[in-house]
Scaffold this active site. Structure first.
Site, PDB file in Angstrom:
ATOM      1  N   SER A 192       7.256  -5.723  -4.161  1.00 31.76           N
ATOM      2  CA  SER A 192       7.108  -7.111  -5.065  1.00 31.76           C
ATOM      3  C   SER A 192       7.902  -8.412  -4.543  1.00 31.76           C
ATOM      4  O   SER A 192       7.373  -9.446  -4.838  1.00 31.76           O
ATOM      5  CB  SER A 192       7.778  -6.678  -6.302  1.00 31.76           C
ATOM      6  OG  SER A 192       9.169  -6.433  -6.344  1.00 31.76           O
ATOM      7  N   HIS A 220       2.308  -3.696  -7.826  1.00 28.08           N
ATOM      8  CA  HIS A 220       1.575  -4.603  -7.106  1.00 28.08           C
ATOM      9  C   HIS A 220       0.440  -4.260  -6.395  1.00 28.08           C
ATOM     10  O   HIS A 220      -0.137  -4.873  -5.461  1.00 28.08           O
ATOM     11  CB  HIS A 220       2.727  -5.321  -6.503  1.00 28.08           C
ATOM     12  CG  HIS A 220       3.579  -5.999  -7.340  1.00 28.08           C
ATOM     13  ND1 HIS A 220       3.635  -7.120  -7.882  1.00 28.08           N
ATOM     14  CD2 HIS A 220       4.898  -5.257  -7.802  1.00 28.08           C
ATOM     15  CE1 HIS A 220       4.669  -7.353  -8.651  1.00 28.08           C
ATOM     16  NE2 HIS A 220       5.492  -6.063  -8.791  1.00 28.08           N
ATOM     17  N   LYS A 251       0.162  -6.347 -14.917  1.00 19.49           N
ATOM     18  CA  LYS A 251       0.139  -7.468 -13.637  1.00 19.49           C
ATOM     19  C   LYS A 251      -1.468  -7.868 -13.592  1.00 19.49           C
ATOM     20  O   LYS A 251      -1.984  -8.655 -14.224  1.00 19.49           O
ATOM     21  CB  LYS A 251       0.722  -6.854 -12.534  1.00 19.49           C
ATOM     22  CG  LYS A 251       2.334  -6.575 -12.743  1.00 19.49           C
ATOM     23  CD  LYS A 251       3.134  -6.456 -11.571  1.00 19.49           C
ATOM     24  CE  LYS A 251       4.615  -6.174 -12.001  1.00 19.49           C
ATOM     25  NZ  LYS A 251       5.127  -6.729 -12.974  1.00 19.49           N
TER      26      LYS A 251
END
Ligand SMILES: Cc1ncc(COP(=O)(O)O)c(C=O)c1O
Length: 405
Positions: A192, A220, A251
């Site tokens: 990240s 991610h 996310k």
């Protein structure tokens, strides 16, 4: 007012926090943490105290935060189920919507079954703790996310760190460790703070050689890497498999929640043994409804993934060719390395004055010689937005002498 002895003993900790915050965020225009941004509905811009700024540090990789279909799904879930889930999943908290969401996660992750937690943090802590305990060993990459580290500590297992993205070092660590008990290797698919990708084929080989299980955190990676955004297995062509896949719904998927996917046997074990799943309220209906709709959009609209991959590669090329240090980034996450913590703060301030938000990440999250702005490209950023961002980041970098004027 008298101050109790208990507060006096706590005082040094409170003072240390205050000193740390004030040293970096002394002036109003150096403030970067806890800033209340109001996003514009259909753009990548936000409002900050009346100033319109291009947000380049958000995580909504697929650009679906605020998407009208996702918002409608959240509202529809509330209309049917209300606002809360009435308790933990094992008792009154399970809804048909949770089971629908878990079936969709399992489909996207290409696994038999899945389990949804109330956050990605809880998913990591719960999974490590349910798989490992005293007598077992967990091997973690030096840059693994804090929720993995916390899960290891709470599990009571022996914890061994290996050098970042270094399968040979992992191999040596495994050789040197107690061979009894469960051996679990955990990596982030995409890191990240750096935007680099774990070397999956080599890690798989090392794990197999030592009877170790391999778990990846796709926080991610989902929606970001792989031809259709399915994450690290797809990125490496689909032939290398992991044992435990985990991710977040906060996310690319614009809700809250975390997930784990794997064999039906693994998921049954987690359902009965993962403490943050057993002892914390179920995911709220609106979040489950939003996540389910976003997972469906991810599968229907792969062009969002392609856009993020194309525009992040383009932005990285513009910035590196102009002399910016972007580390090992190969994904939508791009670090703009400034040096010391102070330089990163100066750079963030200059970027804001140039119209763009790049938020600083400083020590101890990263070594204090490698403090940076951590920026990310999303499907909300048009090609024109990326050009605007590149120009602003470079103008500010020249002012801060990160690159030549
Ligand atoms: C790699 C990684 N794992 C897990 C998490 C935790 O996810 P959540 O925010 O859903 O708790 C994060 C959040 O930043 C993350 O970056």
């Amino acid at each position: 007012m008298t101050v109790s002895g208990g507060w006096t003993r706590l005082q040094p900790k409170l003072e240390a926090t205050r000193r740390r915050v004030r040293s970096l965020e002394s002036e109003p225009d150096r403030r970067n943490s806890f800033m209340p941004y109001t996003p514009e509905r259909d753009s990548a811009y936000v409002d900050l105290d009346g100033q319109r700024l291009l947000m380049m540090s958000g995580y909504s990789y697929l650009g679906l935060s605020g998407d009208e279909r996702v918002v409608a799904a959240a509202k529809a879930a509330m209309d049917v189920y209300g606002t809360g889930a009435h308790g933990v999943r094992a008792l009154a908290g399970s809804l048909p919507l949770h089971e629908e969401l878990e079936a969709e996660v399992a489909r996207v992750a290409e696994r038999e079954a899945a389990l949804v937690f109330s956050s990605g943090y809880a998913a990591n802590v719960g999974t490590v703790g349910a798989l490992c305990g005293p007598g077992d060993t967990v091997f973690i990459d030096k840059y693994d996310h804090a929720s993995i580290v916390d899960g290891c500590q709470l599990s009571g297992a022996t914890v061994t760190r290996f050098r970042h993205n270094d399968p040979d070092h992992l191999d040596r660590r495994l050789r040197a460790s107690d061979p009894s008990g469960v051996r679990l290797v955990i990596v982030d698919s995409v890191y990240s703070m750096d935007g680099d990708i774990a070397p999956l084929p080599e890690l798989r080989e090392v794990c197999d050689a030592h009877d170790a299980l391999l778990m990846v955190d796709e926080a991610h990676a989902l929606g970001v890497i792989g031809a259709t955004g399915k994450g690290i297995e797809e990125h490496f062509g689909g032939s290398v498999r992991v044992d435990v896949k985990l991710g977040t719904l906060s996310k690319a998927i614009p809700a809250t929640g975390g997930w784990v996917a794997g064999s039906a046997e693994l998921i049954e074990h987690l359902r009965y043994q993962a403490r943050p799943f057993l002892f914390s309220a179920a995911l709220a209906p609106a979040q489950a409804g939003a996540a389910l709709e976003a997972l469906r959009i991810l599968q229907r609209e792969p062009e969002r993934v392609a856009h993020v991959q194309r525009e992040s590669a383009r932005l990285r090329t513009i910035l590196t060719e102009a002399g910016m240090r972007t580390g090992q980034s190969e994904t939508a996450v791009i670090p703009l390395i400034a040096g010391s913590d102070e330089r990163a703060y100066d750079y963030a301030t200059a970027c804001r004055k140039a119209g763009v938000i790049g938020l600083p990440v400083v020590s101890p999250a990263v070594p204090n010689t490698l403090a940076r702005l951590r920026i990310a490209v999303t499907a909300r950023h048009s090609t024109a937005d990326i050009d605007v961002a590149a120009e602003a980041f470079l103008t500010a970098a020249r002012q801060c002498r990160l690159i030549e004027a």
